[in-house]
Scaffold this active site. Structure first.
Site, PDB file in Angstrom:
ATOM      1  N   LYS A 101       1.957  -7.081  10.544  1.00  0.00           N
ATOM      2  CA  LYS A 101       0.833  -6.307  11.066  1.00  0.00           C
ATOM      3  C   LYS A 101       0.092  -5.682   9.909  1.00  0.00           C
ATOM      4  CE  LYS A 101      -1.556  -4.734  14.493  1.00  0.00           C
ATOM      5  NZ  LYS A 101      -2.760  -5.083  13.698  1.00  0.00           N
ATOM      6  N   GLN A 122       1.895  -1.538   3.493  1.00  0.00           N
ATOM      7  CA  GLN A 122       1.916  -1.675   4.948  1.00  0.00           C
ATOM      8  C   GLN A 122       3.340  -1.733   5.500  1.00  0.00           C
ATOM      9  OE1 GLN A 122      -1.540  -2.125   6.069  1.00  0.00           O
ATOM     10  NE2 GLN A 122      -0.728  -1.330   7.990  1.00  0.00           N
ATOM     11  N   LYS A 125       4.382   1.997   5.752  1.00  0.00           N
ATOM     12  CA  LYS A 125       3.499   2.672   6.698  1.00  0.00           C
ATOM     13  C   LYS A 125       3.861   2.283   8.128  1.00  0.00           C
ATOM     14  CE  LYS A 125      -0.898   2.526   5.846  1.00  0.00           C
ATOM     15  NZ  LYS A 125      -2.299   2.040   5.735  1.00  0.00           N
ATOM     16  N   LYS A 137      -0.983  -8.188   5.082  1.00  0.00           N
ATOM     17  CA  LYS A 137      -2.378  -7.854   4.790  1.00  0.00           C
ATOM     18  C   LYS A 137      -3.116  -9.137   4.434  1.00  0.00           C
ATOM     19  CE  LYS A 137      -5.011  -4.109   4.571  1.00  0.00           C
ATOM     20  NZ  LYS A 137      -5.001  -3.013   5.555  1.00  0.00           N
ATOM     21  N   GLY A 176      -8.782  -5.044  11.619  1.00  0.00           N
ATOM     22  CA  GLY A 176      -9.874  -4.883  10.674  1.00  0.00           C
ATOM     23  C   GLY A 176      -9.486  -4.010   9.499  1.00  0.00           C
ATOM     24  N   ASP A 177     -10.358  -3.971   8.518  1.00  0.00           N
ATOM     25  CA  ASP A 177     -10.236  -3.113   7.344  1.00  0.00           C
ATOM     26  C   ASP A 177     -11.636  -3.031   6.755  1.00  0.00           C
ATOM     27  OD1 ASP A 177      -8.720  -1.531   5.491  1.00  0.00           O
ATOM     28  OD2 ASP A 177      -8.652  -3.187   4.090  1.00  0.00           O
ATOM     29  N   THR A 221      -7.613   5.956  12.535  1.00  0.00           N
ATOM     30  CA  THR A 221      -7.252   6.217  11.140  1.00  0.00           C
ATOM     31  C   THR A 221      -7.823   7.556  10.679  1.00  0.00           C
ATOM     32  OG1 THR A 221      -7.238   3.837  10.713  1.00  0.00           O
ATOM     33  CG2 THR A 221      -7.243   5.294   8.807  1.00  0.00           C
ATOM     34  N   ASN A 252     -15.876   3.724   8.824  1.00  0.00           N
ATOM     35  CA  ASN A 252     -15.147   4.060  10.032  1.00  0.00           C
ATOM     36  C   ASN A 252     -14.177   5.231   9.835  1.00  0.00           C
ATOM     37  OD1 ASN A 252     -14.275   3.168  12.829  1.00  0.00           O
ATOM     38  ND2 ASN A 252     -12.338   3.078  11.741  1.00  0.00           N
ATOM     39  N   SER A 388      -2.960   0.421  16.764  1.00  0.00           N
ATOM     40  CA  SER A 388      -2.964  -1.033  16.938  1.00  0.00           C
ATOM     41  C   SER A 388      -1.720  -1.491  17.686  1.00  0.00           C
ATOM     42  CB  SER A 388      -3.028  -1.730  15.572  1.00  0.00           C
ATOM     43  OG  SER A 388      -4.321  -1.661  15.014  1.00  0.00           O
TER      44      SER A 388
END
Length: 456
Positions: A101, A122, A125, A137, A176-177, A221, A252, A388
């Site tokens: 993820k 990630q 996290k 990622k 997304g990022d 976020t 964002n 997510s």
């Protein structure tokens, strides 16, 4: 800002130095990746002392090597009919806690080192969220800025034509990022559905709420980074009420950090982009900022042109502005040592990383030495990936939760993450060190699962 060279890092414990040496020799030109690995290794030596079985099981040696690295070309045709070729990446780092993820980033700066750095972060996290998701990622050096919708669609379709075979709701679930918002996610998901002939809502998160997306995912976020700051302050008998908050970026994460900080009684006074920053002592006008950035895609100077209480500063550093709370929300390594020193001199009380590792190591050291409450990104910005996971749960059960329910779940998750990091730091003799606490808490969860599942 660039990542530090290996010579600039703090010395590591003898138990972990050989692992870092192997990373340097196998990946010699990946400074961002080196930085992410070093930060974790520097924190977890006490865990290895307490759990020698992790050393015997080669947990670290396996953890720093991705399970799978996917690199591919992405050919597409622009509006003038010219062929363009970009490079695509997906790093599937760890699936021990669940499907990979992590987001996709479309930006000219994207390279293997940055994607591995983000993917490694990630792992921990996602572990901190407690949501049963692994770490990965991806992205491309494609720049969607200034491209037409048709060009973005053709690029996304070509990108997914290769990546789809590596994805799935039980395998790898992107989101997304930077450079990948609702438009890009729509095109990517549509092409996945086309080439697989399957409508797997749960294989992509950050979708539109009308076709499988979750409430609060867009805001999560930014909201989460502010919730974490609120938790840190509360432990020390303080609150956000009346505090001046400095926020970098205007995408964002920044927009919704501004919104939540304002709702909780603070005054958000800054926003920025690559051209400079604005200061608005009356508080950032969120409606105006969203109009400029999400609709008109204009530069931040336009905010000052339309807002009498604001001023624009070309170039420079947004961290020159005196604030009580800082939420770096733009990109990695944006806060230099000089920036940290300026914030400290101006009396900053807490720093909560909205972006992924936006503070260089020397800046983190400076904050901690000065007694500034510091929340690392792997804890403070985990709200996005946590929500997510909530979106995946809703997709699997064909349910929709209200905005209020989703925000309450996000708030609970961020409180749990804060508690996990705070408690882990205390257990291992580094009370108040959220960097060490977050790394230790995330590592313990991943390491125990790796040991249980054998050498794979």
């Amino acid at each position: 800002m660039t990542a530090k060279s290996p010579a600039d890092f703090h010395p590591l414990d003898a138990a972990v130095q050989p692992v870092f040496d192997t990373v340097l020799s196998r990946s010699p030109h990946e400074p961002e990746f080196h930085q992410a690995v070093h930060e974790v290794l520097h924190s977890i030596a006490p865990v290895l002392t307490a759990h020698p079985e992790y050393v015997d099981g080669g947990i670290l040696e396996r953890l720093v090597e991705p399970e799978r690295q996917i690199l591919f070309r992405v050919p597409w045709v622009d509006d003038s009919g010219k062929l363009q070729v970009n490079r695509g990446y997906r790093i599937q780092f760890s699936s021990v806690l669940g499907p990979y993820k992590g987001g996709l980033r479309f930006h000219p700066s994207v390279n293997l080192s940055i994607i591995k750095f983000l993917g490694f972060e990630q792992i921990f996290k996602n572990a901190l969220t407690g949501q049963g998701i692994g770490g990965g990622k991806g992205g491309s050096d494609f720049n969607p800025h200034g491209r037409s919708d048709a060009e973005v669609m053709r690029f996304c379709q070509s990108f997914m034509n290769e990546l789809y075979r590596h994805l799935g709701e039980h395998t790898d679930v992107p989101a997304g990022d930077i450079g990948v918002g609702g438009r890009e996610i729509g095109y990517l998901f549509g092409q996945y559905r086309k080439v697989t002939n399957r409508h797997e809502s749960g294989m992509f998160t950050g979708k539109g709420t009308g076709w499988g997306g979750a409430q609060v995912r867009t805001e999560a976020t930014g909201y989460g980074a502010v919730f974490f700051a609120q938790e840190m302050l509360a432990v020390h008998g303080d609150s956000l009420d009346g505090k001046r908050v400095g926020i970098s970026g205007s995408g964002n994460v920044a927009i919704y950090a501004i919104q939540k900080a304002t709702q909780l009684g603070a005054v958000a006074v800054t926003a920025s982009d690559s051209s400079g920053y604005v200061v608005d002592d009356a508080g950032i006008d969120l409606d105006l900022l969203r109009q400029l950035k999400e609709v008109e895609r204009a530069r931040i100077v336009e905010y000052a042109n339309r807002r009498p209480s604001a001023r624009f500063v070309e170039g420079g550093s947004v961290w020159e502005v005196p604030v009580d709370i800082a939420v770096p929300s733009a990109t990695q390594n944006e806060v230099s040592l000089a920036d940290a020193e300026a914030l400290i001199a101006n009396g900053v009380r807490a720093v909560s990383e909205g972006a992924n590792m936006p503070c260089v190591p020397a800046a983190v050291d400076a904050f901690q030495r000065a007694g500034v409450l510091f929340a690392p990104g792997k804890a403070a910005n985990a709200g996005g990936v946590a929500t997510s996971a909530l979106e995946m749960s809703q997709n699997a059960s064909r349910q929709r939760w209200s905005f209020g329910d989703s925000e309450n779940k996000l708030r609970e998750i961020m409180s749990d993450i804060h508690s996990a990091a705070f408690d882990a730091a205390e257990r291992h003799g580094v009370a108040g060190d959220y960097v060490a606490g977050a790394n230790i808490a995330g590592f313990e969860r991943v390491a125990a699962a790796m040991l249980a599942q054998g050498v794979i």
